[in-house]
Scaffold this active site. Structure first.
Site, PDB file in Angstrom:
ATOM      1  N   GLY A  14     -48.094 -23.506 -35.092  1.00  0.00           N
ATOM      2  CA  GLY A  14     -49.460 -24.000 -35.252  1.00  0.00           C
ATOM      3  C   GLY A  14     -50.128 -24.336 -33.926  1.00  0.00           C
ATOM      4  O   GLY A  14     -51.169 -24.998 -33.901  1.00  0.00           O
ATOM      5  N   GLY A  21     -49.614 -17.003 -17.645  1.00  0.00           N
ATOM      6  CA  GLY A  21     -49.141 -18.253 -17.053  1.00  0.00           C
ATOM      7  C   GLY A  21     -48.553 -17.965 -15.687  1.00  0.00           C
ATOM      8  O   GLY A  21     -48.440 -16.805 -15.281  1.00  0.00           O
ATOM      9  N   ASP A  53     -44.559 -22.007 -16.484  1.00  0.00           N
ATOM     10  CA  ASP A  53     -43.229 -21.777 -17.043  1.00  0.00           C
ATOM     11  C   ASP A  53     -42.158 -22.285 -16.084  1.00  0.00           C
ATOM     12  O   ASP A  53     -41.927 -21.694 -15.031  1.00  0.00           O
ATOM     13  CB  ASP A  53     -42.999 -20.271 -17.281  1.00  0.00           C
ATOM     14  N   TYR A  58     -34.313 -24.381 -12.956  1.00  0.00           N
ATOM     15  CA  TYR A  58     -35.080 -23.947 -11.769  1.00  0.00           C
ATOM     16  C   TYR A  58     -35.207 -25.066 -10.727  1.00  0.00           C
ATOM     17  O   TYR A  58     -35.588 -24.804  -9.588  1.00  0.00           O
ATOM     18  CB  TYR A  58     -36.494 -23.479 -12.130  1.00  0.00           C
ATOM     19  N   LYS A  83     -37.019 -25.482 -20.293  1.00  0.00           N
ATOM     20  CA  LYS A  83     -35.908 -24.864 -21.026  1.00  0.00           C
ATOM     21  C   LYS A  83     -34.614 -25.679 -20.935  1.00  0.00           C
ATOM     22  O   LYS A  83     -34.301 -26.227 -19.871  1.00  0.00           O
ATOM     23  CB  LYS A  83     -35.640 -23.451 -20.476  1.00  0.00           C
ATOM     24  N   HIS A 114     -32.672 -21.795 -23.308  1.00  0.00           N
ATOM     25  CA  HIS A 114     -32.771 -20.812 -22.220  1.00  0.00           C
ATOM     26  C   HIS A 114     -31.913 -19.573 -22.487  1.00  0.00           C
ATOM     27  O   HIS A 114     -32.291 -18.459 -22.137  1.00  0.00           O
ATOM     28  CB  HIS A 114     -32.348 -21.471 -20.899  1.00  0.00           C
TER      29      HIS A 114
HETATM   30  N1  LIG Z   1     -36.096 -17.049 -19.181  1.00  0.00           N
HETATM   31  C1  LIG Z   1     -35.444 -16.517 -18.173  1.00  0.00           C
HETATM   32  O1  LIG Z   1     -34.212 -16.341 -18.192  1.00  0.00           O
HETATM   33  C2  LIG Z   1     -36.222 -16.088 -16.949  1.00  0.00           C
HETATM   34  C3  LIG Z   1     -35.632 -15.234 -15.997  1.00  0.00           C
HETATM   35  C4  LIG Z   1     -36.408 -14.844 -14.901  1.00  0.00           C
HETATM   36  C5  LIG Z   1     -37.699 -15.323 -14.737  1.00  0.00           C
HETATM   37  N2  LIG Z   1     -38.235 -16.189 -15.657  1.00  0.00           N
HETATM   38  C6  LIG Z   1     -39.607 -16.737 -15.498  1.00  0.00           C
HETATM   39  O2  LIG Z   1     -40.491 -15.662 -15.233  1.00  0.00           O
HETATM   40  C7  LIG Z   1     -41.219 -15.908 -14.017  1.00  0.00           C
HETATM   41  C8  LIG Z   1     -41.593 -14.619 -13.338  1.00  0.00           C
HETATM   42  O3  LIG Z   1     -40.471 -13.774 -13.199  1.00  0.00           O
HETATM   43  P1  LIG Z   1     -39.974 -13.180 -11.817  1.00  0.00           P
HETATM   44  O4  LIG Z   1     -40.291 -14.121 -10.727  1.00  0.00           O
HETATM   45  O5  LIG Z   1     -38.558 -12.766 -12.004  1.00  0.00           O
HETATM   46  O6  LIG Z   1     -40.794 -11.818 -11.677  1.00  0.00           O
HETATM   47  P2  LIG Z   1     -42.304 -11.410 -11.286  1.00  0.00           P
HETATM   48  O7  LIG Z   1     -43.219 -12.537 -11.536  1.00  0.00           O
HETATM   49  O8  LIG Z   1     -42.546 -10.131 -12.000  1.00  0.00           O
HETATM   50  O9  LIG Z   1     -42.202 -11.087  -9.745  1.00  0.00           O
HETATM   51  C9  LIG Z   1     -42.188 -12.091  -8.771  1.00  0.00           C
HETATM   52  C10 LIG Z   1     -42.127 -11.436  -7.412  1.00  0.00           C
HETATM   53  O10 LIG Z   1     -43.235 -10.546  -7.266  1.00  0.00           O
HETATM   54  C11 LIG Z   1     -44.034 -10.912  -6.131  1.00  0.00           C
HETATM   55  N3  LIG Z   1     -45.430 -10.731  -6.528  1.00  0.00           N
HETATM   56  C12 LIG Z   1     -46.129 -11.456  -7.432  1.00  0.00           C
HETATM   57  N4  LIG Z   1     -47.377 -10.975  -7.568  1.00  0.00           N
HETATM   58  C13 LIG Z   1     -47.461  -9.909  -6.726  1.00  0.00           C
HETATM   59  C14 LIG Z   1     -48.497  -8.995  -6.413  1.00  0.00           C
HETATM   60  N5  LIG Z   1     -49.689  -9.079  -7.004  1.00  0.00           N
HETATM   61  N6  LIG Z   1     -48.229  -8.023  -5.497  1.00  0.00           N
HETATM   62  C15 LIG Z   1     -47.024  -7.938  -4.899  1.00  0.00           C
HETATM   63  N7  LIG Z   1     -46.007  -8.778  -5.144  1.00  0.00           N
HETATM   64  C16 LIG Z   1     -46.224  -9.764  -6.061  1.00  0.00           C
HETATM   65  C17 LIG Z   1     -43.671 -12.340  -5.817  1.00  0.00           C
HETATM   66  O11 LIG Z   1     -43.778 -12.597  -4.429  1.00  0.00           O
HETATM   67  P3  LIG Z   1     -44.823 -13.683  -3.808  1.00  0.00           P
HETATM   68  O12 LIG Z   1     -44.400 -15.022  -4.347  1.00  0.00           O
HETATM   69  O13 LIG Z   1     -44.617 -13.550  -2.357  1.00  0.00           O
HETATM   70  O14 LIG Z   1     -46.212 -13.270  -4.257  1.00  0.00           O
HETATM   71  C18 LIG Z   1     -42.221 -12.427  -6.285  1.00  0.00           C
HETATM   72  O15 LIG Z   1     -41.357 -11.932  -5.260  1.00  0.00           O
HETATM   73  C19 LIG Z   1     -40.256 -16.813 -13.222  1.00  0.00           C
HETATM   74  O16 LIG Z   1     -40.917 -17.521 -12.196  1.00  0.00           O
HETATM   75  C20 LIG Z   1     -39.726 -17.705 -14.335  1.00  0.00           C
HETATM   76  O17 LIG Z   1     -40.674 -18.713 -14.627  1.00  0.00           O
HETATM   77  C21 LIG Z   1     -37.528 -16.556 -16.774  1.00  0.00           C
END
Ligand SMILES: NC(=O)c1ccc[n+]([C@@H]2O[C@H](COP(=O)([O-])OP(=O)(O)OC[C@H]3O[C@@H](n4cnc5c(N)ncnc54)[C@H](OP(=O)(O)O)[C@@H]3O)[C@@H](O)[C@H]2O)c1
Length: 302
Positions: A14, A21, A53, A58, A83, A114
């Site tokens: 709901g 995000g 998130d 983290y 999480k 998680h």
């Molecule tokens: N539930 C889970 O198990 C789990 C696992 C992994 C992640 N997560 C969550 O998902 C979020 C995002 O995932 P992620 O960090 O793995 O992957 P992502 O957001 O797809 O990629 C992040 C990377 O991409 C770069 N980036 C971001 N925007 C960009 C752009 N416009 N151009 C070029 N590079 C760019 C960032 O560098 P810069 O910072 O230098 O821009 C960083 O190195 C995490 O922060 C976390 O909150 C959850």
């Protein structure tokens, strides 16, 4: 709430969240999880993000709470997710309270399990503690909801197999499932299963990192739309009504990734991106023994 923002609703809870995000994972070194995280999360809130998130694991929960205060944005106007870590399945309520204390909050907008498995724990004298099942941990997540520690509960890294296991005994269905998802890992079957059960899907590692950003099809479409590869990829997720949580520590890239700046893709281009799916995990992938954080990929249903 979230007036003027595109939202995704959670029929099982709901409530709703902004479809885009900011991810709050940070490496465990120096001030990355403290001062640095506070700075770039404050910047994201100034850019317009109203969905953050984070996770106990983290180490950025405190920085999230501080960034919201520093930004001047009301707590009520930000959708905050955290999480339950996999080594806390035996003490869910205590862990949820620890998370709230870290954030400095009275409630969470969304609390996620998680991982669909618990890390075995021992008592101080070394005696192994019983390992809770998915159903037992979920029952405690439901207790968090009843105690108003959170407004909604959900899961992360669940497959059809582990969702089916959870749904056998769940009294409250998960509001969402947060999983790795990008053009190389479209997870169409899981997406359809979640839709059937009114479970929203949130994509983590939504960009697919440079591996997907450098795909020739993505690069070509970026040129066509006068956009960047990341913008094209995020726009593709939005065509599937999947919530995205890209992480960027850089204000310009935070703006680039923000919903207002994403292109609207034509159907034929969405199909071109759909065709890139190859079931490739980039973030959490099984090791050479087929294990993900010690859990077998087969048991995970991956
Ligand atoms: N539930 C889970 O198990 C789990 C696992 C992994 C992640 N997560 C969550 O998902 C979020 C995002 O995932 P992620 O960090 O793995 O992957 P992502 O957001 O797809 O990629 C992040 C990377 O991409 C770069 N980036 C971001 N925007 C960009 C752009 N416009 N151009 C070029 N590079 C760019 C960032 O560098 P810069 O910072 O230098 O821009 C960083 O190195 C995490 O922060 C976390 O909150 C959850």
């Amino acid at each position: 709430m979230f007036e003027g923002l595109r939202i995704v609703r959670f029929p099982n809870a709901g409530t709703a969240c902004p479809i885009i995000g900011i991810g709050a994972w940070a490496p465990d070194r120096g001030e990355e999880r403290t001062t640095r995280a506070r700075q770039w999360l404050t910047s994201a809130l100034k850019v317009g993000y109203r969905h953050i998130d984070t996770a106990y694991a983290y180490g950025t929960e405190k920085a999230v709470g501080e960034a919201i205060i520093e930004s001047g944005v009301d707590r009520e106007d930000v959708f905050v997710v955290s999480k339950l870590p996999r080594h806390h399945h035996g003490r869910v309520l205590e862990s949820a309270q620890e998370t709230l204390d870290n954030l400095g909050f009275k409630w969470l907008d969304m609390y996620l399990m998680h991982w669909p498995f618990a890390t075995p724990e021992t008592d101080p004298d070394g005696t192994p503690k019983p390992v809770p099942t998915i159903g037992e941990t979920w029952a405690q997540m439901e207790q968090c909801l009843r105690q108003s520690k959170c407004e909604a509960i959900g899961v992360s890294n669940f497959s059809i197999k582990t969702l089916e296991e959870l749904l056998k005994t769940a009294r409250v269905k998960p509001a969402l499932n947060q999983v790795e998802m990008h053009p190389y890992l479209a997870q169409n079957d899981l997406l359809a299963f979640c839709k059937e059960h009114d479970i929203a899907v949130v994509a983590y590692t939504p960009s697919g990192t440079d591996i997907v950003r450098n795909d020739p099809v993505i690069v070509e479409l970026a040129t066509k739309y006068n956009a960047t590869p990341t913008q094209v990829i995020l726009a593709w997720h939005l065509t599937r009504n999947v919530v995205v949580i890209p992480k960027s520590t850089n204000e310009e890239r935070q703006k680039e990734n923000y919903i207002d700046n994403l292109p609207t893709l034509e159907d034929e281009d969405v199909k071109k991106i759909d065709a890139l799916d190859r079931g490739q995990r980039i973030c959490n992938k099984p090791d050479e023994n087929g294990l993900v954080w010690g859990m077998s990929a087969t048991d995970l249903g991956w």
